[in-house]
Motif scaffolding. Structure first.
Motif, mmCIF file in Angstrom:
data_model
loop_
_atom_site.group_PDB
_atom_site.id
_atom_site.type_symbol
_atom_site.label_atom_id
_atom_site.label_comp_id
_atom_site.label_asym_id
_atom_site.label_seq_id
_atom_site.Cartn_x
_atom_site.Cartn_y
_atom_site.Cartn_z
ATOM 1 N N ALA A 117 0.663 -0.933 -0.289
ATOM 2 C CA ALA A 117 0.227 0.081 -0.158
ATOM 3 C C ALA A 117 1.315 0.984 -0.301
ATOM 4 O O ALA A 117 0.138 2.380 -0.321
ATOM 5 C CB ALA A 117 -1.102 -0.270 1.585
ATOM 6 N N ALA A 118 1.952 1.147 0.801
ATOM 7 C CA ALA A 118 2.697 2.328 0.901
ATOM 8 C C ALA A 118 3.841 2.445 -0.550
ATOM 9 O O ALA A 118 3.590 3.965 -1.246
ATOM 10 C CB ALA A 118 4.229 2.193 2.385
ATOM 11 N N LEU A 119 3.739 1.516 -1.136
ATOM 12 C CA LEU A 119 4.431 1.650 -2.509
ATOM 13 C C LEU A 119 3.871 2.640 -3.745
ATOM 14 O O LEU A 119 3.742 3.161 -4.170
ATOM 15 C CB LEU A 119 4.940 0.008 -2.836
ATOM 16 N N MET A 120 2.617 1.657 -3.315
ATOM 17 C CA MET A 120 0.852 2.063 -4.413
ATOM 18 C C MET A 120 1.679 3.823 -4.470
ATOM 19 O O MET A 120 0.729 4.201 -5.018
ATOM 20 C CB MET A 120 -0.094 1.647 -3.991
ATOM 21 N N ARG A 121 1.424 4.564 -2.689
ATOM 22 C CA ARG A 121 1.419 5.912 -2.394
ATOM 23 C C ARG A 121 2.458 6.720 -3.493
ATOM 24 O O ARG A 121 2.378 7.788 -3.118
ATOM 25 C CB ARG A 121 1.562 6.367 -1.426
ATOM 26 N N LEU A 144 12.297 5.432 -0.925
ATOM 27 C CA LEU A 144 12.897 4.791 -0.095
ATOM 28 C C LEU A 144 12.918 6.047 1.022
ATOM 29 O O LEU A 144 11.630 6.136 1.899
ATOM 30 C CB LEU A 144 14.471 5.000 0.073
ATOM 31 N N ASP A 145 12.674 7.552 1.523
ATOM 32 C CA ASP A 145 12.767 8.111 1.435
ATOM 33 C C ASP A 145 11.540 8.825 1.923
ATOM 34 O O ASP A 145 10.586 8.701 3.087
ATOM 35 C CB ASP A 145 13.185 9.729 0.990
ATOM 36 N N ALA A 146 10.595 8.711 0.788
ATOM 37 C CA ALA A 146 9.035 8.440 0.639
ATOM 38 C C ALA A 146 8.634 7.645 1.418
ATOM 39 O O ALA A 146 7.065 7.506 2.549
ATOM 40 C CB ALA A 146 8.459 8.849 -0.490
#
Length: 170
Positions: free
Chosen positions: A105-109, A150-152
């Motif tokens: 879910a985080a990657l999709m953002r 990665l920071d995001a």
């Protein structure tokens, strides 16, 4: 195409399909679009399979997939259909089930290019040069995309989740 070349192509498709589907999924976030993109990319690859001078088939196919998805996303706003499925939990085997969902879910953002760069670098274990080749950018730009991605991700995820996911991608 000779029978030997046909067999080589079939072996390549059988051996790389799963990785290509995962890459396409992380680029677009939709399994159906990912499958379509991979199928179209493999059709294009079949047409040039016998050409001499193929250096990196994997990079070539990934570039085709990325370009197909970019072209499709440009036309996406004109479509009447909108995908609403929840993404499937097939990825990142090193994390636990809950962590995979959170990380996916985080990657999709992330923006599409950052997501693709992070996925290629940390899930597909490509070098920065290979990531740059697939994304069609310079080595420095590829490293910058991974770093910003990665920071995001760290900003999106809580500290406890980041600690648990250190082995998976962060």
């Amino acid at each position: 195409m000779t029978p030997e070349q046909e067999d080589d192509f079939r072996q390549y498709v059988a051996g790389q399909s799963r990785r290509l589907y995962r890459f396409a999924y992380y680029c677009c976030g939709d399994w159906h679009r990912a499958e379509d993109a991979v199928q179209n990319a493999l059709i294009r690859l079949y047409g040039v399979w016998t050409r001499p001078g193929r250096t990196s088939t994997d990079a070539y196919v990934r570039k085709i997939i990325a370009n197909l998805l970019i072209d499709e996303s440009r036309l996406f706003r004109f479509r009447k259909e909108r995908p609403t499925d929840v993404f499937e939990d097939r990825l990142l085997e090193t994390a636990g089930p809950e962590d995979r969902l959170v990380l996916t879910a985080a990657l999709m953002r992330l923006p599409a290019r950052q997501r693709a760069a992070v996925y290629l670098r940390h899930c597909e274990d490509l070098t920065s040069d290979e990531v740059a080749r697939v994304l069609g950018c310079s080595h420095g730009a590829a490293r910058n995309l991974v770093m910003r991605g990665l920071d995001a991700l760290r900003a999106i995820l809580t500290d406890a989740t980041v600690d648990r996911l250190k082995g998976a991608i962060l």
